[in-house]
Design an enzyme around this catalytic site. Structure first.
Site, mmCIF file in Angstrom:
data_model
loop_
_atom_site.group_PDB
_atom_site.id
_atom_site.type_symbol
_atom_site.label_atom_id
_atom_site.label_comp_id
_atom_site.label_asym_id
_atom_site.label_seq_id
_atom_site.Cartn_x
_atom_site.Cartn_y
_atom_site.Cartn_z
ATOM 1 N N PRO A 9 0.789 -1.233 0.000
ATOM 2 C CA PRO A 9 0.000 0.000 0.000
ATOM 3 C C PRO A 9 0.821 1.283 0.000
ATOM 4 O O PRO A 9 1.859 1.366 0.649
ATOM 5 C CB PRO A 9 -0.831 -0.108 1.284
ATOM 6 C CG PRO A 9 -0.174 -1.153 2.109
ATOM 7 C CD PRO A 9 0.480 -2.091 1.153
ATOM 8 N N ASN A 10 0.308 2.232 -0.756
ATOM 9 C CA ASN A 10 0.843 3.603 -0.840
ATOM 10 C C ASN A 10 2.127 3.726 -1.646
ATOM 11 O O ASN A 10 2.601 4.836 -1.868
ATOM 12 C CB ASN A 10 1.033 4.211 0.565
ATOM 13 C CG ASN A 10 -0.268 4.253 1.342
ATOM 14 O OD1 ASN A 10 -1.254 4.781 0.842
ATOM 15 N ND2 ASN A 10 -0.306 3.657 2.514
ATOM 16 N N ARG A 17 4.212 10.995 -1.886
ATOM 17 C CA ARG A 17 4.141 10.725 -0.446
ATOM 18 C C ARG A 17 5.499 10.999 0.222
ATOM 19 O O ARG A 17 6.538 10.520 -0.235
ATOM 20 C CB ARG A 17 3.677 9.282 -0.180
ATOM 21 C CG ARG A 17 4.732 8.230 -0.388
ATOM 22 C CD ARG A 17 4.267 6.821 -0.110
ATOM 23 N NE ARG A 17 4.080 6.504 1.293
ATOM 24 C CZ ARG A 17 4.338 5.310 1.821
ATOM 25 N NH1 ARG A 17 4.801 4.313 1.068
ATOM 26 N NH2 ARG A 17 4.119 5.089 3.083
ATOM 27 N N TYR A 22 10.811 8.973 1.184
ATOM 28 C CA TYR A 22 10.763 8.018 0.072
ATOM 29 C C TYR A 22 11.301 8.564 -1.248
ATOM 30 O O TYR A 22 11.323 7.843 -2.245
ATOM 31 C CB TYR A 22 9.320 7.519 -0.112
ATOM 32 C CG TYR A 22 8.789 6.833 1.129
ATOM 33 C CD1 TYR A 22 9.328 5.625 1.558
ATOM 34 C CD2 TYR A 22 7.773 7.406 1.897
ATOM 35 C CE1 TYR A 22 8.863 5.001 2.714
ATOM 36 C CE2 TYR A 22 7.299 6.790 3.050
ATOM 37 C CZ TYR A 22 7.846 5.594 3.451
ATOM 38 O OH TYR A 22 7.401 4.974 4.590
ATOM 39 N N ASN A 74 8.122 -5.710 -1.117
ATOM 40 C CA ASN A 74 8.043 -4.597 -0.169
ATOM 41 C C ASN A 74 6.575 -4.526 0.260
ATOM 42 O O ASN A 74 5.752 -3.911 -0.406
ATOM 43 C CB ASN A 74 8.467 -3.276 -0.820
ATOM 44 C CG ASN A 74 8.450 -2.132 0.184
ATOM 45 O OD1 ASN A 74 7.936 -2.269 1.291
ATOM 46 N ND2 ASN A 74 8.994 -0.990 -0.217
ATOM 47 N N ALA A 77 3.257 -0.973 4.619
ATOM 48 C CA ALA A 77 2.707 -0.997 5.984
ATOM 49 C C ALA A 77 2.330 -2.417 6.427
ATOM 50 O O ALA A 77 2.382 -2.733 7.627
ATOM 51 C CB ALA A 77 1.498 -0.077 6.072
ATOM 52 N N ARG A 107 13.600 3.939 12.219
ATOM 53 C CA ARG A 107 12.344 4.690 12.308
ATOM 54 C C ARG A 107 11.534 4.294 13.559
ATOM 55 O O ARG A 107 12.096 3.802 14.524
ATOM 56 C CB ARG A 107 11.562 4.512 10.999
ATOM 57 C CG ARG A 107 12.340 5.111 9.801
ATOM 58 C CD ARG A 107 11.572 5.003 8.510
ATOM 59 N NE ARG A 107 10.335 5.770 8.562
ATOM 60 C CZ ARG A 107 9.358 5.659 7.654
ATOM 61 N NH1 ARG A 107 9.501 4.812 6.639
ATOM 62 N NH2 ARG A 107 8.274 6.380 7.764
HETATM 63 C C1 DQA Z 1 8.330 0.977 3.608
HETATM 64 C C2 DQA Z 1 8.460 1.169 5.132
HETATM 65 C C3 DQA Z 1 7.135 0.874 5.813
HETATM 66 O O1 DQA Z 1 7.272 1.019 7.234
HETATM 67 C C4 DQA Z 1 6.085 1.855 5.337
HETATM 68 O O2 DQA Z 1 4.831 1.557 5.921
HETATM 69 C C5 DQA Z 1 5.983 1.907 3.848
HETATM 70 C C6 DQA Z 1 7.208 1.822 3.047
HETATM 71 C C7 DQA Z 1 9.622 1.350 2.863
HETATM 72 O O3 DQA Z 1 9.739 0.974 1.704
HETATM 73 O O4 DQA Z 1 10.503 2.030 3.414
HETATM 74 O O5 DQA Z 1 4.908 2.139 3.300
HETATM 75 O O6 DQA Z 1 8.081 -0.389 3.361
#
Ligand code: DQA
Length: 145
Positions: A9-10, A17, A22, A74, A77, A107
């Site tokens: 997601p995202n 974002r 990122y 990947n 979340a 993090r």
């Molecule tokens: C992520 C790290 C995760 O904690 C986060 O929720 C993401 C991206 C990363 O690629 O750094 O969405 O997987």
């Protein structure tokens, strides 16, 4: 050698974002990096998949059974919450590498657990989008062993 790259997601919002975390490159750039790296590393096919839905990611992992030799994932979340994705990776038993764009270890506390990572033989974090290339390289090395 056929690889499947799975993004959770995202990650489709890359470039928009949280660019401080990122980066400013788009998801399309990430897809191109994976396909170019895959070709250069000798993969015959690299499919790059993204979904915001846990069940769709689980379906994709199940569909990979018998059709894909290695997975780069990947879970975004879902890394920190999804036992379903962990179980799917264990069910198909396809060699898998976990990748994260950011340095998740540095993090928040809630990012310190990785369920999917428990079914992966390697982990790449904090290398930005080029971490996917590194992950594909580790996968190639494992598949050629
Ligand atoms: C992520 C790290 C995760 O904690 C986060 O929720 C993401 C991206 C990363 O690629 O750094 O969405 O997987």
């Amino acid at each position: 050698m056929r690889a499947l790259v799975i993004n959770g997601p995202n990650l489709n919002m890359l470039g928009i974002r949280e660019p401080g975390i990122y980066g400013t490159e788009s998801y399309e750039t990430l897809v191109r990096i994976c396909q170019d790296a895959g070709r250069a590393l000798g993969f015959s096919k690299v499919e790059v998949f993204q979904s915001n839905h846990e069940g769709a990611i689980i379906d994709k992992i199940q569909d990979a059974y018998g059709t894909v030799d290695g997975i780069v994932i990947n879970p975004a979340a879902y890394t920190h919450t999804s036992i379903g994705i962990l179980d799917a990776l264990k069910a198909v038993a396809i060699p898998a590498v976990e990748v994260h764009i950011s340095d998740v270890d540095a993090r928040e506390e809630f990012r310190q657990v990785s369920y999917a990572g428990m079914a992966c033989f390697a982990r790449v974090t904090g290398e930005g989008l080029l971490g996917y290339r590194h992950a594909l390289e580790l996968l190639r090395d494992r598949l050629q062993d």
